[in-house]
Design a protein around this motif. Structure first.
Motif, PDB file in Angstrom:
ATOM      1  N   SER A   1       3.606 -15.181  -6.738  1.00  0.00           N
ATOM      2  CA  SER A   1       3.628 -14.480  -8.026  1.00  0.00           C
ATOM      3  C   SER A   1       2.649 -13.312  -8.146  1.00  0.00           C
ATOM      4  N   SER A   2       1.708 -13.184  -7.212  1.00  0.00           N
ATOM      5  CA  SER A   2       0.659 -12.156  -7.352  1.00  0.00           C
ATOM      6  C   SER A   2       1.014 -10.912  -6.551  1.00  0.00           C
ATOM      7  N   LEU A   3       1.440  -9.869  -7.251  1.00  0.00           N
ATOM      8  CA  LEU A   3       1.828  -8.612  -6.619  1.00  0.00           C
ATOM      9  C   LEU A   3       0.807  -7.532  -6.954  1.00  0.00           C
ATOM     10  N   TYR A   4       0.284  -6.886  -5.910  1.00  0.00           N
ATOM     11  CA  TYR A   4      -0.673  -5.791  -6.057  1.00  0.00           C
ATOM     12  C   TYR A   4      -0.077  -4.528  -5.442  1.00  0.00           C
ATOM     13  N   LEU A   5      -0.146  -3.428  -6.178  1.00  0.00           N
ATOM     14  CA  LEU A   5       0.407  -2.149  -5.726  1.00  0.00           C
ATOM     15  C   LEU A   5      -0.717  -1.133  -5.598  1.00  0.00           C
ATOM     16  N   VAL A   6      -0.898  -0.604  -4.401  1.00  0.00           N
ATOM     17  CA  VAL A   6      -1.935   0.405  -4.174  1.00  0.00           C
ATOM     18  C   VAL A   6      -1.309   1.782  -4.272  1.00  0.00           C
ATOM     19  N   ASN A   7      -1.645   2.488  -5.327  1.00  0.00           N
ATOM     20  CA  ASN A   7      -1.205   3.869  -5.528  1.00  0.00           C
ATOM     21  C   ASN A   7       0.299   4.057  -5.274  1.00  0.00           C
ATOM     22  N   PRO A   8       1.156   3.337  -6.001  1.00  0.00           N
ATOM     23  CA  PRO A   8       2.600   3.518  -5.809  1.00  0.00           C
ATOM     24  C   PRO A   8       3.039   4.910  -6.256  1.00  0.00           C
ATOM     25  N   ARG A   9       4.015   5.472  -5.561  1.00  0.00           N
ATOM     26  CA  ARG A   9       4.458   6.828  -5.907  1.00  0.00           C
ATOM     27  C   ARG A   9       5.137   6.849  -7.270  1.00  0.00           C
ATOM     28  N   ILE A  10       5.977   5.840  -7.543  1.00  0.00           N
ATOM     29  CA  ILE A  10       6.665   5.763  -8.838  1.00  0.00           C
ATOM     30  C   ILE A  10       6.646   4.306  -9.302  1.00  0.00           C
ATOM     31  N   PHE A  11       5.973   4.042 -10.416  1.00  0.00           N
ATOM     32  CA  PHE A  11       5.964   2.709 -11.002  1.00  0.00           C
ATOM     33  C   PHE A  11       5.272   2.781 -12.358  1.00  0.00           C
ATOM     34  N   PRO A  12       5.866   2.144 -13.382  1.00  0.00           N
ATOM     35  CA  PRO A  12       7.120   1.378 -13.399  1.00  0.00           C
ATOM     36  C   PRO A  12       8.351   2.289 -13.313  1.00  0.00           C
ATOM     37  N   ASP A  13       9.493   1.674 -13.052  1.00  0.00           N
ATOM     38  CA  ASP A  13      10.711   2.459 -12.863  1.00  0.00           C
ATOM     39  C   ASP A  13      11.931   1.560 -13.054  1.00  0.00           C
TER      40      ASP A  13
ATOM     41  N   ASP B   1      14.693   1.536 -11.367  1.00  0.00           N
ATOM     42  CA  ASP B   1      15.198   1.019 -10.099  1.00  0.00           C
ATOM     43  C   ASP B   1      14.461  -0.261  -9.689  1.00  0.00           C
ATOM     44  N   ALA B   2      13.178  -0.288  -9.944  1.00  0.00           N
ATOM     45  CA  ALA B   2      12.401  -1.489  -9.633  1.00  0.00           C
ATOM     46  C   ALA B   2      12.882  -2.663 -10.476  1.00  0.00           C
ATOM     47  N   GLU B   3      13.125  -2.418 -11.756  1.00  0.00           N
ATOM     48  CA  GLU B   3      13.603  -3.481 -12.636  1.00  0.00           C
ATOM     49  C   GLU B   3      14.973  -3.997 -12.203  1.00  0.00           C
ATOM     50  N   ALA B   4      15.860  -3.068 -11.811  1.00  0.00           N
ATOM     51  CA  ALA B   4      17.204  -3.471 -11.400  1.00  0.00           C
ATOM     52  C   ALA B   4      17.167  -4.306 -10.124  1.00  0.00           C
ATOM     53  N   ARG B   5      16.357  -3.902  -9.137  1.00  0.00           N
ATOM     54  CA  ARG B   5      16.290  -4.618  -7.856  1.00  0.00           C
ATOM     55  C   ARG B   5      15.529  -5.936  -7.968  1.00  0.00           C
ATOM     56  N   ALA B   6      14.740  -6.090  -9.026  1.00  0.00           N
ATOM     57  CA  ALA B   6      13.994  -7.340  -9.210  1.00  0.00           C
ATOM     58  C   ALA B   6      14.923  -8.500  -9.543  1.00  0.00           C
TER      59      ALA B   6
ATOM     60  N   SER C   1       0.832  -1.203   0.000  1.00  0.00           N
ATOM     61  CA  SER C   1       0.000   0.000   0.000  1.00  0.00           C
ATOM     62  C   SER C   1       0.868   1.256   0.000  1.00  0.00           C
ATOM     63  N   HIS C   2       0.729   2.056  -1.042  1.00  0.00           N
ATOM     64  CA  HIS C   2       1.420   3.336  -1.180  1.00  0.00           C
ATOM     65  C   HIS C   2       2.937   3.226  -1.023  1.00  0.00           C
ATOM     66  N   PRO C   3       3.574   2.269  -1.719  1.00  0.00           N
ATOM     67  CA  PRO C   3       5.038   2.195  -1.628  1.00  0.00           C
ATOM     68  C   PRO C   3       5.667   3.446  -2.246  1.00  0.00           C
ATOM     69  N   SER C   4       6.672   3.983  -1.570  1.00  0.00           N
ATOM     70  CA  SER C   4       7.261   5.241  -2.035  1.00  0.00           C
ATOM     71  C   SER C   4       8.555   5.051  -2.809  1.00  0.00           C
ATOM     72  N   HIS C   5       9.240   3.922  -2.592  1.00  0.00           N
ATOM     73  CA  HIS C   5      10.526   3.693  -3.251  1.00  0.00           C
ATOM     74  C   HIS C   5      10.403   2.559  -4.268  1.00  0.00           C
ATOM     75  N   PRO C   6      10.594   2.843  -5.548  1.00  0.00           N
ATOM     76  CA  PRO C   6      10.450   1.784  -6.563  1.00  0.00           C
ATOM     77  C   PRO C   6      11.421   0.629  -6.369  1.00  0.00           C
ATOM     78  N   GLY C   7      12.602   0.915  -5.776  1.00  0.00           N
ATOM     79  CA  GLY C   7      13.548  -0.165  -5.523  1.00  0.00           C
ATOM     80  C   GLY C   7      12.973  -1.224  -4.603  1.00  0.00           C
ATOM     81  N   ASN C   8      12.164  -0.806  -3.647  1.00  0.00           N
ATOM     82  CA  ASN C   8      11.537  -1.762  -2.733  1.00  0.00           C
ATOM     83  C   ASN C   8      10.511  -2.634  -3.450  1.00  0.00           C
ATOM     84  N   ILE C   9       9.874  -2.086  -4.475  1.00  0.00           N
ATOM     85  CA  ILE C   9       8.926  -2.883  -5.259  1.00  0.00           C
ATOM     86  C   ILE C   9       9.685  -3.990  -5.998  1.00  0.00           C
ATOM     87  N   GLY C  10      10.815  -3.629  -6.589  1.00  0.00           N
ATOM     88  CA  GLY C  10      11.618  -4.627  -7.286  1.00  0.00           C
ATOM     89  C   GLY C  10      12.159  -5.683  -6.342  1.00  0.00           C
TER      90      GLY C  10
END
Length: 249
Positions: free
Chosen positions: A36-48, A50-55, A15-24
């Motif tokens: 495998s089922s990831l749900y994002l509630v109103n993320p501040r920045i996504f896609p990004d 940083d998220a791809e790199a940390r994934a 819910s409301h993640p602020s750092h895209p790296g944490n999503i990755g």
């Protein structure tokens, strides 16, 4: 029956993640344990990027992540949602540690989707978000420094879910159908409407009546048939309130 299919029924909701790296990093933590089922509630920045790199290879989970406008949308169709929080709450739902919470979730996953709900990095889940869940799960940690990184918390819960699977090899679906999130939200709205129209609840001073009702029904774990029964009774009460029976003179 192979219990691994139960992991497909588990949603990880951020819910409301602020750092895209944490999503990755969350996507990577999920994939290592078979979720495998990831749900994002109103993320501040996504896609990004940083998220791809940390994934680090869990790009399929990122690409299939469902972005939702609110928590209700993310929990739609679930029969049990666990609020992952370390903070003590007034009027809290039933509290489980990470291990027992994982078992509780998988016990319900044989029917319908369940969810792990994580709050924003800075402040965690709000009281309203916790009230939308049916149980609270606490990850035991050093009381002098209990703050966990978001992806680390996801990794711990994903690990506990996977470790619980061997104990569920003989699990068979229960016969009764549990009420899902949508059923319960309709019941709460109906109940609040009748409480107001009957004069039992003053909307100007609601206090915490509905929060208490949510806690009560979260413990009850109602079946769909039971929700229909309660709503039928509420509908009858509404009709009586709207058209009171005339007493003869």
């Amino acid at each position: 029956m192979n219990p691994l299919y139960l992991l497909d029924k588990v949603r990880v909701v951020l819910s409301h993640p602020s750092h895209p790296g944490n999503i990755g990093a969350t996507a990577r933590a999920m994939k290592t344990m078979g979720l495998s089922s990831l749900y994002l509630v109103n993320p501040r920045i996504f896609p990004d990027k940083d998220a791809e790199a940390r994934a680090a290879g869990a790009w399929d989970i990122l690409n299939n992540a469902k972005v939702c406008a609110n928590l209700d949308e993310a929990l739609s169709g679930t029969v049990l949602a666990a609020a992952i929080t370390a903070r003590p709450r007034d009027l809290s739902h039933e509290v489980f540690d990470a291990r027992r919470g994982a078992h509780e979730l998988l016990d319900h996953a044989c029917q319908h989707p369940v969810a792990l709900v994580f709050g924003t990095e800075m402040s965690g889940l709000t009281t309203m978000e916790v009230s939308k869940c049916q149980i609270v799960v606490h990850i035991p940690a050093n009381p002098e420094y209990s703050s966990l990184n978001l992806a680390s918390a996801v990794q711990i819960m994903a690990y506990e879910l996977r470790m619980a699977l061997p104990e569920l090899e003989s699990l068979s679906p229960v016969a009764n159908i549990a009420a899902d999130f949508n059923d319960m939200e309709l019941l709460y709205r109906h109940l609040e409407r009748v409480a107001i129209s009957s004069g039992f609840l003053d909307p100007r001073e609601p206090k915490r009546l509905m929060q208490r009702m949510r806690r009560l029904f979260a413990r009850a774990r109602l079946e769909k048939e039971e929700v229909n029964l309660l709503r039928g009774m509420l509908s009858a009460l509404e009709k009586r309130i709207q058209s009171p029976q005339q007493t003869p003179e």
